[in-house]
Design a protein around this motif. Structure first.
Motif, short mmCIF file in Angstrom:
data_model
loop_
_atom_site.label_atom_id
_atom_site.label_comp_id
_atom_site.label_asym_id
_atom_site.label_seq_id
_atom_site.Cartn_x
_atom_site.Cartn_y
_atom_site.Cartn_z
N ILE A 149 -5.30 54.68 30.28
CA ILE A 149 -5.45 56.06 29.82
C ILE A 149 -4.67 56.21 28.53
O ILE A 149 -3.44 56.10 28.53
N LEU A 150 -5.37 56.47 27.43
CA LEU A 150 -4.75 56.58 26.11
C LEU A 150 -5.01 57.98 25.54
O LEU A 150 -6.13 58.46 25.56
N GLY A 176 1.11 59.52 22.27
CA GLY A 176 2.02 59.94 21.23
C GLY A 176 2.97 61.01 21.76
O GLY A 176 2.55 61.92 22.48
N ARG A 177 4.26 60.90 21.38
CA ARG A 177 5.24 61.88 21.89
C ARG A 177 4.93 63.28 21.39
O ARG A 177 5.26 64.28 22.04
N LYS A 178 4.27 63.38 20.23
CA LYS A 178 3.93 64.68 19.66
C LYS A 178 2.50 65.11 20.01
O LYS A 178 2.01 66.11 19.50
N ASP A 202 3.59 53.62 27.69
CA ASP A 202 4.00 53.30 26.33
C ASP A 202 3.97 54.59 25.53
O ASP A 202 2.91 55.18 25.32
N THR A 203 5.15 55.06 25.07
CA THR A 203 5.25 56.29 24.30
C THR A 203 5.39 55.96 22.82
O THR A 203 6.28 55.20 22.44
N TRP A 204 4.52 56.54 22.00
CA TRP A 204 4.55 56.32 20.55
C TRP A 204 5.27 57.52 19.93
O TRP A 204 4.68 58.57 19.70
N HIS A 205 6.55 57.35 19.65
CA HIS A 205 7.45 58.48 19.42
C HIS A 205 7.14 59.28 18.16
O HIS A 205 7.44 60.47 18.11
N ASP A 206 6.57 58.68 17.14
CA ASP A 206 6.33 59.40 15.89
C ASP A 206 4.89 59.89 15.74
O ASP A 206 4.53 60.43 14.69
N GLN A 210 -3.15 60.39 18.20
CA GLN A 210 -3.73 59.24 17.51
C GLN A 210 -3.20 57.96 18.12
O GLN A 210 -2.16 57.95 18.78
N PHE A 211 -3.93 56.88 17.87
CA PHE A 211 -3.52 55.57 18.37
C PHE A 211 -2.76 54.85 17.26
O PHE A 211 -3.11 55.00 16.08
N PRO A 212 -1.72 54.08 17.59
CA PRO A 212 -0.95 53.39 16.55
C PRO A 212 -1.85 52.51 15.66
O PRO A 212 -2.69 51.77 16.16
#
Length: 240
Positions: A149-150, A176-178, A202-206, A210-212
């Protein structure tokens, strides 16, 4: 009108030398064709069963294998870019979910019969709209091996009294954290863990919704392990 589950199109694309083989499937009532990417190490004579990721794209997207194949490096996994019966924003009802599930079910049976994809080695995955769909499929289909789940999470149960899974299914959540869906991703942890699901987050803090751009190293590692859970991954884990 009830969807007829007959394959009406199977187009095989001949790849360039060294490139993995591709296949397209079409279904009545489904506008887009399903994209199927074979692993480059696929051997039709091997006795093994192959794992597969059924990837659902976001709203207004097109069936694609790109995000998942970036993380599998074209090896070990069949990657399926799924098409939707319901275009645009997905409106959940038991009937709309059932229509989408029939496409997954028919595609899985086709690949299992012709190419030795394991019926119990299929994972649902998706980003945004596709992430919500992946969670719905995990609840709907006890035969699924797990889910990814993304950019989404959990909003409600498909069954008012959800039952524990008979085995500990793996679930990967990336967010994404935001992202406005971040609270729902946490809700997914709270919902699935009591049902016996093994969760990885997996948390993408910035990032927002969106996907990294460079992908998720954690997702690549998770897929490597799920491709062969019984292998010794200790040396790889040390590098990670």
């Amino acid at each position: 009108m009830r969807l007829v589950l007959l394959l009406i199109l199977a187009t095989l694309s001949l790849p360039a030398a060294g490139a993995p083989k591709r296949l397209q499937l079409g279904f009545p009532g489904v506008e887009d064709r399903i994209e199927i990417l074979f692993p480059e190490n696929y051997d039709p004579n091997a006795s093994r069963e192959w794992p597969a990721v059924f990837y659902y794209h976001g709203t207004n997207g097109k069936p694609s294998t790109d995000l998942i194949r970036h993380h599998t490096r074209d090896r070990d996994w069949f990657v399926i870019g799924m098409a939707y019966v319901q275009k645009g924003k997905f409106t959940y009802t038991k009937e709309t979910l059932e229509a989408e599930w029939r496409i997954l079910h028919a595609t899985r049976n086709h690949l299992a019969t012709k190419y030795r994809v394991g019926r119990n080695r299929v994972y649902a995955a998706g980003f945004s709209k596709g992430g919500w769909m992946s969670g719905f499929m995990l609840q709907r289909d006890p035969q699924l091996a797990g889910a990814v789940i993304l950019g989404a999470g959990h909003i409600h149960a498909t069954d008012p009294k959800p039952r524990r899974f008979s085995n500990r299914k793996p679930l990967f959540i990336g967010i994404g954290r935001k992202d406005g869906n971040y609270p729902f991703s946490l809700r997914a942890l709270v919902f699935y863990r009591p049902l016996g699901v093994r969760t990885t987050m997996d948390t993408w803090h910035d990032l927002g919704h969106q996907f990294p751009e460079q992908g998720s190293a954690a997702l690549a590692q998770w897929l490597t392990i799920e491709a062969d859970p019984k292998a010794d991954h200790r040396s790889s884990a040390t590098k990670w």
